[in-house]
Scaffold this motif. Structure first.
Motif, PDB file in Angstrom:
ATOM      1  N   ARG A   1      -1.098  -9.948 -11.360  1.00  0.00           N
ATOM      2  CA  ARG A   1      -0.686  -9.818  -9.960  1.00  0.00           C
ATOM      3  C   ARG A   1      -0.249  -8.383  -9.639  1.00  0.00           C
ATOM      4  O   ARG A   1      -0.408  -7.923  -8.510  1.00  0.00           O
ATOM      5  N   LEU A   2       0.305  -7.701 -10.625  1.00  0.00           N
ATOM      6  CA  LEU A   2       0.689  -6.320 -10.407  1.00  0.00           C
ATOM      7  C   LEU A   2      -0.514  -5.376 -10.526  1.00  0.00           C
ATOM      8  O   LEU A   2      -0.660  -4.432  -9.736  1.00  0.00           O
ATOM      9  N   ALA A   3      -1.377  -5.685 -11.484  1.00  0.00           N
ATOM     10  CA  ALA A   3      -2.529  -4.789 -11.735  1.00  0.00           C
ATOM     11  C   ALA A   3      -3.521  -4.790 -10.572  1.00  0.00           C
ATOM     12  O   ALA A   3      -4.242  -3.813 -10.383  1.00  0.00           O
ATOM     13  N   ARG A   4      -3.571  -5.854  -9.755  1.00  0.00           N
ATOM     14  CA  ARG A   4      -4.561  -5.895  -8.687  1.00  0.00           C
ATOM     15  C   ARG A   4      -4.294  -4.856  -7.603  1.00  0.00           C
ATOM     16  O   ARG A   4      -5.157  -4.553  -6.785  1.00  0.00           O
ATOM     17  N   PHE A   5      -3.082  -4.264  -7.599  1.00  0.00           N
ATOM     18  CA  PHE A   5      -2.763  -3.225  -6.616  1.00  0.00           C
ATOM     19  C   PHE A   5      -2.718  -1.839  -7.242  1.00  0.00           C
ATOM     20  O   PHE A   5      -2.374  -0.863  -6.560  1.00  0.00           O
ATOM     21  N   ALA A   6      -3.017  -1.767  -8.555  1.00  0.00           N
ATOM     22  CA  ALA A   6      -2.962  -0.477  -9.242  1.00  0.00           C
ATOM     23  C   ALA A   6      -4.205   0.368  -8.948  1.00  0.00           C
ATOM     24  O   ALA A   6      -5.280  -0.176  -8.692  1.00  0.00           O
ATOM     25  N   TYR A  30      12.506  -2.939  -5.427  1.00  0.00           N
ATOM     26  CA  TYR A  30      12.247  -4.353  -5.712  1.00  0.00           C
ATOM     27  C   TYR A  30      11.323  -5.046  -4.705  1.00  0.00           C
ATOM     28  O   TYR A  30      10.606  -5.979  -5.070  1.00  0.00           O
ATOM     29  N   MET A  31      11.323  -4.619  -3.433  1.00  0.00           N
ATOM     30  CA  MET A  31      10.541  -5.351  -2.440  1.00  0.00           C
ATOM     31  C   MET A  31       9.039  -5.331  -2.732  1.00  0.00           C
ATOM     32  O   MET A  31       8.373  -6.369  -2.637  1.00  0.00           O
ATOM     33  N   PRO A  32       8.444  -4.161  -3.098  1.00  0.00           N
ATOM     34  CA  PRO A  32       7.014  -4.206  -3.424  1.00  0.00           C
ATOM     35  C   PRO A  32       6.698  -5.139  -4.604  1.00  0.00           C
ATOM     36  O   PRO A  32       5.658  -5.808  -4.612  1.00  0.00           O
ATOM     37  N   ARG A  68       0.839  -1.208   0.000  1.00  0.00           N
ATOM     38  CA  ARG A  68       0.000   0.000   0.000  1.00  0.00           C
ATOM     39  C   ARG A  68       0.871   1.254   0.000  1.00  0.00           C
ATOM     40  O   ARG A  68       0.550   2.260  -0.661  1.00  0.00           O
ATOM     41  N   GLN A  69       1.982   1.180   0.724  1.00  0.00           N
ATOM     42  CA  GLN A  69       2.881   2.327   0.800  1.00  0.00           C
ATOM     43  C   GLN A  69       3.476   2.648  -0.569  1.00  0.00           C
ATOM     44  O   GLN A  69       3.706   3.813  -0.911  1.00  0.00           O
ATOM     45  N   ALA A  70       3.740   1.607  -1.381  1.00  0.00           N
ATOM     46  CA  ALA A  70       4.279   1.831  -2.722  1.00  0.00           C
ATOM     47  C   ALA A  70       3.290   2.617  -3.574  1.00  0.00           C
ATOM     48  O   ALA A  70       3.681   3.442  -4.414  1.00  0.00           O
ATOM     49  N   GLY A  71       2.009   2.363  -3.383  1.00  0.00           N
ATOM     50  CA  GLY A  71       0.983   3.168  -4.040  1.00  0.00           C
ATOM     51  C   GLY A  71       0.485   2.589  -5.352  1.00  0.00           C
ATOM     52  O   GLY A  71       1.156   1.803  -6.030  1.00  0.00           O
ATOM     53  N   ALA A  72      -0.740   3.018  -5.717  1.00  0.00           N
ATOM     54  CA  ALA A  72      -1.382   2.522  -6.938  1.00  0.00           C
ATOM     55  C   ALA A  72      -0.618   2.932  -8.184  1.00  0.00           C
ATOM     56  O   ALA A  72      -0.535   2.181  -9.165  1.00  0.00           O
ATOM     57  N   GLY A  73      -0.020   4.145  -8.182  1.00  0.00           N
ATOM     58  CA  GLY A  73       0.730   4.594  -9.351  1.00  0.00           C
ATOM     59  C   GLY A  73       1.924   3.714  -9.637  1.00  0.00           C
ATOM     60  O   GLY A  73       2.230   3.414 -10.805  1.00  0.00           O
TER      61      GLY A  73
END
Length: 469
Positions: free
Chosen positions: A464-469, A433-435, A393-398
Motif C-alpha cells: 500500500r505504501l509502495a504504490r505511491f513511491a 502521519y496523515m499521508p 501526491r504532495q507528500a511525494g514519491a520519495g
C-alpha cells in the motif's frame, strides 16, 4: 396475603410470537422484585390458545430470557411441586375448579355465537354504553341448557358476576382501585373447545403456584377485578397486582414494528449486548438514583414498585446506544472477540484479530460499525477521495519510497516506519502521519493507526505504501 410470606413473582408469557421489549421489561421487573426480597421468580408458559401457541416460540422465549441474564427458580424446564409450568398440561386442575364453580352455580353455559356477541357490542356502543356481555344466556333454565347441549350447540362457560358489588384493591403502581361489578359483565372462563380462558387460567395458576406479587402491563388493569372475583368465588388467595405503564415510541404510540425493531431477537442479531438492553429497560418507567452500567444484582438492590411511574415510558434508541457504548467498553478481550466474530474474516490469525479488535473497540457501538474497517484492513487497497489523493501526491514519491523500504524491513511497525520517514524528510505531526494514514486506510480519521496496522499483514502494508513511491 400474609405479609411475612416469602415473595414469589412470575413471568407468564404466551408463546404466540417473539419476546417483545415490553414483555422483556416485565420479566426483568418481576425478577428484580423477587431478588430484592430474597424470594423466588417463576416462569409459566401460557399456551392454552392452541391455534396461536407454537413450541418454537416457547424455545425462543427461554433462549432470549437466558441471553438477557434473566433466570427463573421454577419453570417448564425446572419443574417443582407447583408445576407443570405449561398451562396446556394443567387441564385436569382446571377441570376440577370448573366443577367447583358449576356445583356452586357460579358459572353457566353460554350459547351466543361470535356474530351475536359482535352485534350486541355494536348496539351498546351505538347507544353510548360501555360494551359488556348482555346476559342473554344467564337466565336460561336448566332444561333449556340441557336441550341445547344435547343438540350439540357449542357453548362457552361464563362466570356469573355478582350484582351490586364493589371490587377494591391496592395496585402496586396505581394505588387504590375501585370497580363496580355491574360495569363488568359476565365473562368467559372456558372456551367452547373446553380450554381455559385467560381470566381463569392466569388467576388460578397464580393462586395455586403461591404467587404473592405479579407485575404486568397496565393493559391488564381492567382484568384484575374479574380475576379477583373469580379467586374469591373459589376461596383462593390473590396476589398483589402491579400494572406497569406501557412502552411507547417517540411519537407516543405503543411500541410497534413501525418504530423499528421491537423484539429482543432483533436487537440481539444487530449486536446489542444484554447489559445494554437490561440497563435501558431498568430505567424505562422505573426511577433510580443509580447511574452508570449496573449488573442485575445492583438493579435488584435498587428496585422498588414505589419507583415505577404511571406515565407511558418512551423507548429511545439513542439512549440505548449510550448504554451499548458503555457495555462495549467493558467487554473483555475474549468477549469482544465473540461479539465481533460474525464480521471478522474466517481463518483470521489470533494475533491479527486481537490487534484489530483493540484498535476498533473504542470506536464501536455495534459490530456492523466495524465492517468497513474489515474491508479496509483485510481487503484490497482503499480508493482515495480527491482531497486525500492530493495530500498523498504532495507528500511525494520519495516519502513513500522510504516508507515502503521501512515496511519491508520492519513489517507493520508504525513507529519504525514513521521514524524512517521523519529522518529522511524532516516531517512532523500531521504532515508526517496523515499521508501514511491515507495511503494505508484511505481515511483521514478513524481508529488509532498503530494497532490497526499491526492487524494488517506486513506485506500488505508494504504494498500500500509502495504504490505511491
Amino acid at each position: 396475603m400474609n405479609a411475612s410470606a416469602p415473595v414469589i413473582t412470575r413471568f407468564a408469557p404466551s408463546p404466540t410470537g417473539e419476546l417483545h421489549l415490553g414483555n422483556a421489561r416485565t420479566a426483568l421487573f418481576n425478577q428484580l422484585l423477587a431478588r430484592h426480597a430474597g424470594g423466588r421468580c417463576l416462569l409459566r408458559i401460557e399456551d392454552t390458545d392452541s391455534e396461536r401457541s407454537r413450541e418454537e416460540h416457547s424455545v425462543a422465549l427461554l433462549e432470549d430470557l437466558r441471553w438477557l441474564g434473566l433466570e427463573w427458580d421454577a419453570g417448564p424446564d425446572r419443574e417443582d411441586e407447583y408445576g407443570p409450568y405449561r398451562q396446556s398440561q394443567r387441564g385436569a386442575l382446571y377441570a376440577r375448579y370448573f366443577g367447583q364453580l358449576e356445583e356452586a352455580g357460579q358459572v353457566y353455559a353460554c350459547f351466543c355465537t361470535p356474530l351475536e356477541l359482535s352485534l350486541s357490542r355494536r348496539a351498546q356502543l351505538a347507544a353510548g354504553k360501555a360494551p359488556r356481555y348482555a346476559g342473554t344466556c344467564r337466565q336460561l333454565s336448566a332444561a333449556q341448557r340441557a336441550q341445547r347441549l344435547a343438540q350439540g350447540v357449542p357453548a362457552t362457560l361464563r362466570f356469573r358476576v355478582p350484582t351490586g358489588a364493589r371490587v377494591v384493591f391496592d395496585d402496586l403502581v396505581h394505588g387504590p382501585q375501585s370497580f363496580l361489578s355491574d360495569d363488568i359483565g359476565d365473562f368467559v372462563v372456558r372456551r367452547a373447545d373446553g380450554t381455559a380462558a385467560f381470566f381463569f387460567a392466569n388467576a388460578l395458576d397464580d393462586a395455586c403456584m403461591g404467587v404473592t406479587h405479579a407485575l404486568r402491563g397496565e393493559d391488564h388493569l381492567a382484568n384484575t377485578p374479574r380475576q379477583l372475583l373469580l379467586l374469591a368465588a373459589l376461596g383462593l388467595p390473590a396476589p398483589r397486582y402491579g400494572h406497569v405503564a406501557l412502552i411507547v415510541g417517540a411519537d407516543g404510540a405503543p411500541l410497534s414494528k413501525r418504530h423499528g425493531a421491537v423484539s429482543v431477537r432483533e436487537y440481539r442479531e444487530r449486536g446489542y449486548l444484554p447489559a445494554a438492553i437490561v440497563n435501558h429497560l431498568f430505567r424505562l418507567g422505573h426511577s433510580s438514583p443509580l447511574h452508570g452500567l449496573l449488573d442485575l444484582a445492583e438493579m435488584a438492590r435498587a428496585f422498588a414498585p414505589a419507583h415505577l411511574g404511571r406515565a407511558p415510558a418512551r423507548f429511545d434508541e439513542p439512549q440505548l446506544q449510550v448504554w451499548q457504548k458503555e457495555a462495549v467498553h467493558r467487554l473483555s478481550a475474549p468477549q469482544a472477540r465473540r461479539w465481533l466474530t460474525p464480521i471478522l474474516p474466517p481463518g483470521l490469525e489470533e494475533s491479527a484479530a486481537s490487534d484489530f479488535i483493540a484498535a476498533l473497540l473504542p470506536n464501536l457501538v455495534l459490530p456492523e460499525d466495524a465492517r468497513a474497517w474489515v474491508d479496509i484492513v483485510f481487503g484490497g487497497p482503499p480508493a482515495l477521495e480527491p482531497a486525500a489523493a492530493a495530500l498523498v501526491r504532495q507528500a511525494g514519491a520519495g516519502y513513500f519510497a522510504v516508507a515502503a523500504q521501512a515496511a519491508s524491513r520492519d513489517g507493520h511497525d508504525l513507529a519504525a516506519i514513521a521514524g524512517a520517514v521523519r529522518a529522511a524528510t524532516g516531517r512532523k505531526g500531521a504532515d508526517l502521519y496523515m499521508p501514511l494514514r491515507l495511503a494505508l486506510t484511505g481515511r483521514s480519521h478513524g481508529p488509532e493507526l498503530a494497532p490497526l496496522l499491526r492487524a494488517m499483514p506486513a506485506e500488505r502494508v508494504r504494498e500500500r505504501l509502495a504504490r505511491f513511491a
